[in-house]
Write a protein that holds these residues in place. Structure first.
Motif, PDB file in Angstrom:
ATOM      1  N   ALA A   2       2.077   4.072   6.811  1.00  0.00           N
ATOM      2  CA  ALA A   2       3.541   4.082   6.735  1.00  0.00           C
ATOM      3  C   ALA A   2       4.089   2.660   6.773  1.00  0.00           C
ATOM      4  CB  ALA A   2       4.124   4.920   7.872  1.00  0.00           C
ATOM      5  N   ARG A   3       3.525   1.828   7.622  1.00  0.00           N
ATOM      6  CA  ARG A   3       3.971   0.424   7.714  1.00  0.00           C
ATOM      7  C   ARG A   3       3.676  -0.329   6.418  1.00  0.00           C
ATOM      8  NH1 ARG A   3       1.075  -2.053  12.112  1.00  0.00           N
ATOM      9  NH2 ARG A   3      -0.281  -2.978  10.561  1.00  0.00           N
ATOM     10  N   LEU A   4       2.513  -0.085   5.817  1.00  0.00           N
ATOM     11  CA  LEU A   4       2.189  -0.715   4.536  1.00  0.00           C
ATOM     12  C   LEU A   4       3.193  -0.319   3.455  1.00  0.00           C
ATOM     13  CD1 LEU A   4      -1.691  -0.291   4.387  1.00  0.00           C
ATOM     14  CD2 LEU A   4      -0.447  -2.455   4.470  1.00  0.00           C
ATOM     15  N   ARG A   5       3.549   0.954   3.418  1.00  0.00           N
ATOM     16  CA  ARG A   5       4.503   1.424   2.411  1.00  0.00           C
ATOM     17  C   ARG A   5       5.894   0.844   2.639  1.00  0.00           C
ATOM     18  NH1 ARG A   5       4.615   7.299   0.663  1.00  0.00           N
ATOM     19  NH2 ARG A   5       5.562   6.257  -1.104  1.00  0.00           N
ATOM     20  N   ARG A   6       6.324   0.737   3.900  1.00  0.00           N
ATOM     21  CA  ARG A   6       7.632   0.134   4.190  1.00  0.00           C
ATOM     22  C   ARG A   6       7.648  -1.330   3.780  1.00  0.00           C
ATOM     23  NH1 ARG A   6       7.006   3.035   8.961  1.00  0.00           N
ATOM     24  NH2 ARG A   6       6.479   1.148  10.099  1.00  0.00           N
ATOM     25  N   THR A   7       6.568  -2.038   4.075  1.00  0.00           N
ATOM     26  CA  THR A   7       6.470  -3.453   3.716  1.00  0.00           C
ATOM     27  C   THR A   7       6.479  -3.618   2.203  1.00  0.00           C
ATOM     28  OG1 THR A   7       5.237  -3.910   5.732  1.00  0.00           O
ATOM     29  CG2 THR A   7       5.094  -5.552   3.982  1.00  0.00           C
ATOM     30  N   LYS A   8       5.725  -2.786   1.513  1.00  0.00           N
ATOM     31  CA  LYS A   8       5.679  -2.833   0.054  1.00  0.00           C
ATOM     32  C   LYS A   8       7.069  -2.563  -0.526  1.00  0.00           C
ATOM     33  CE  LYS A   8       3.441  -2.716  -3.943  1.00  0.00           C
ATOM     34  NZ  LYS A   8       2.485  -3.648  -4.474  1.00  0.00           N
ATOM     35  N   ALA A   9       7.796  -1.608   0.028  1.00  0.00           N
ATOM     36  CA  ALA A   9       9.146  -1.292  -0.447  1.00  0.00           C
ATOM     37  C   ALA A   9      10.098  -2.462  -0.228  1.00  0.00           C
ATOM     38  CB  ALA A   9       9.668  -0.045   0.251  1.00  0.00           C
ATOM     39  N   LEU A  37       5.356  -4.267  -8.746  1.00  0.00           N
ATOM     40  CA  LEU A  37       4.886  -5.198  -9.769  1.00  0.00           C
ATOM     41  C   LEU A  37       3.593  -5.896  -9.354  1.00  0.00           C
ATOM     42  CD1 LEU A  37       8.321  -6.796 -10.721  1.00  0.00           C
ATOM     43  CD2 LEU A  37       7.068  -4.986 -11.920  1.00  0.00           C
ATOM     44  N   LEU A  38       3.422  -6.109  -8.060  1.00  0.00           N
ATOM     45  CA  LEU A  38       2.227  -6.788  -7.556  1.00  0.00           C
ATOM     46  C   LEU A  38       1.202  -5.741  -7.151  1.00  0.00           C
ATOM     47  CD1 LEU A  38       4.057  -9.425  -5.351  1.00  0.00           C
ATOM     48  CD2 LEU A  38       3.205  -9.704  -7.683  1.00  0.00           C
ATOM     49  N   ARG A  39       0.285  -5.449  -8.035  1.00  0.00           N
ATOM     50  CA  ARG A  39      -0.740  -4.447  -7.729  1.00  0.00           C
ATOM     51  C   ARG A  39      -2.055  -4.871  -8.369  1.00  0.00           C
ATOM     52  NH1 ARG A  39       2.973  -2.378 -11.291  1.00  0.00           N
ATOM     53  NH2 ARG A  39       2.137  -1.671 -13.285  1.00  0.00           N
ATOM     54  N   GLN A  40      -3.074  -4.706  -7.637  1.00  0.00           N
ATOM     55  CA  GLN A  40      -4.418  -5.077  -8.083  1.00  0.00           C
ATOM     56  C   GLN A  40      -5.395  -4.212  -7.314  1.00  0.00           C
ATOM     57  OE1 GLN A  40      -5.262  -7.505 -10.318  1.00  0.00           O
ATOM     58  NE2 GLN A  40      -7.439  -7.335 -10.047  1.00  0.00           N
ATOM     59  N   GLY A  41      -6.319  -3.630  -7.975  1.00  0.00           N
ATOM     60  CA  GLY A  41      -7.335  -2.843  -7.289  1.00  0.00           C
ATOM     61  C   GLY A  41      -6.769  -1.594  -6.658  1.00  0.00           C
ATOM     62  N   HIS A  42      -7.016  -1.399  -5.397  1.00  0.00           N
ATOM     63  CA  HIS A  42      -6.607  -0.200  -4.662  1.00  0.00           C
ATOM     64  C   HIS A  42      -5.227  -0.441  -4.059  1.00  0.00           C
ATOM     65  CE1 HIS A  42     -10.699   0.965  -5.259  1.00  0.00           C
ATOM     66  NE2 HIS A  42     -11.145  -0.013  -4.506  1.00  0.00           N
ATOM     67  N   THR A  43      -4.200  -0.117  -4.800  1.00  0.00           N
ATOM     68  CA  THR A  43      -2.839  -0.406  -4.356  1.00  0.00           C
ATOM     69  C   THR A  43      -2.283   0.693  -3.468  1.00  0.00           C
ATOM     70  OG1 THR A  43      -1.853   0.627  -6.284  1.00  0.00           O
ATOM     71  CG2 THR A  43      -2.344  -1.705  -6.449  1.00  0.00           C
ATOM     72  N   VAL A  44      -1.221   0.352  -2.769  1.00  0.00           N
ATOM     73  CA  VAL A  44      -0.440   1.293  -1.976  1.00  0.00           C
ATOM     74  C   VAL A  44       0.944   1.289  -2.582  1.00  0.00           C
ATOM     75  CG1 VAL A  44       0.565   1.736   0.283  1.00  0.00           C
ATOM     76  CG2 VAL A  44      -1.788   0.938   0.121  1.00  0.00           C
ATOM     77  N   SER A  45       1.466   2.463  -2.913  1.00  0.00           N
ATOM     78  CA  SER A  45       2.787   2.567  -3.520  1.00  0.00           C
ATOM     79  C   SER A  45       3.871   2.259  -2.511  1.00  0.00           C
ATOM     80  CB  SER A  45       3.005   3.981  -4.052  1.00  0.00           C
ATOM     81  OG  SER A  45       2.030   4.309  -5.008  1.00  0.00           O
ATOM     82  N   PRO A  46       5.011   1.692  -2.978  1.00  0.00           N
ATOM     83  CA  PRO A  46       6.106   1.445  -2.052  1.00  0.00           C
ATOM     84  C   PRO A  46       6.707   2.769  -1.567  1.00  0.00           C
ATOM     85  CG  PRO A  46       6.732   0.842  -4.295  1.00  0.00           C
ATOM     86  CD  PRO A  46       5.294   1.236  -4.324  1.00  0.00           C
ATOM     87  N   GLU A  47       7.280   2.715  -0.391  1.00  0.00           N
ATOM     88  CA  GLU A  47       7.937   3.893   0.175  1.00  0.00           C
ATOM     89  C   GLU A  47       9.138   4.245  -0.687  1.00  0.00           C
ATOM     90  OE1 GLU A  47       8.872   4.927   4.673  1.00  0.00           O
ATOM     91  OE2 GLU A  47      10.061   3.267   3.947  1.00  0.00           O
ATOM     92  N   ALA A  48       9.338   5.505  -0.940  1.00  0.00           N
ATOM     93  CA  ALA A  48      10.476   5.947  -1.744  1.00  0.00           C
ATOM     94  C   ALA A  48      11.769   5.707  -0.980  1.00  0.00           C
ATOM     95  CB  ALA A  48      10.335   7.417  -2.080  1.00  0.00           C
ATOM     96  N   ALA A  49      12.791   5.313  -1.722  1.00  0.00           N
ATOM     97  CA  ALA A  49      14.101   5.105  -1.092  1.00  0.00           C
ATOM     98  C   ALA A  49      14.657   6.443  -0.638  1.00  0.00           C
ATOM     99  CB  ALA A  49      15.046   4.441  -2.090  1.00  0.00           C
TER     100      ALA A  49
END
Length: 59
Positions: free
Chosen positions: A31-38, A45-57
């Motif tokens: 959850a923290r990774l997704r919040r940070t990504k969001a 836009l910054l994704r490489q390899g095994h990405t984590v999607s941003p948290e939905a608004a």
């Protein structure tokens, strides 16, 4: 080695991890990774390899 395993995938090793939540150690970390990504890359836009999607608004 089963007694020492976490049941999760070690992402920095070559191979295919499971689903996105499997890429984090706990659901709280995921959850923290997704919040940070969001916050820093909401358009994913910054994704490489095994990405984590941003948290939905929130709707």
């Amino acid at each position: 080695m089963a007694p020492y395993g976490t049941g999760r995938t070690m992402v920095n090793i070559h191979g295919r991890p499971g689903d996105e939540p499997d890429r984090a150690r706990t659901s709280e970390v995921y959850a923290r990774l997704r919040r940070t990504k969001a916050a820093y890359d909401p358009h994913n836009l910054l994704r490489q390899g095994h990405t984590v999607s941003p948290e939905a608004a929130p709707a």
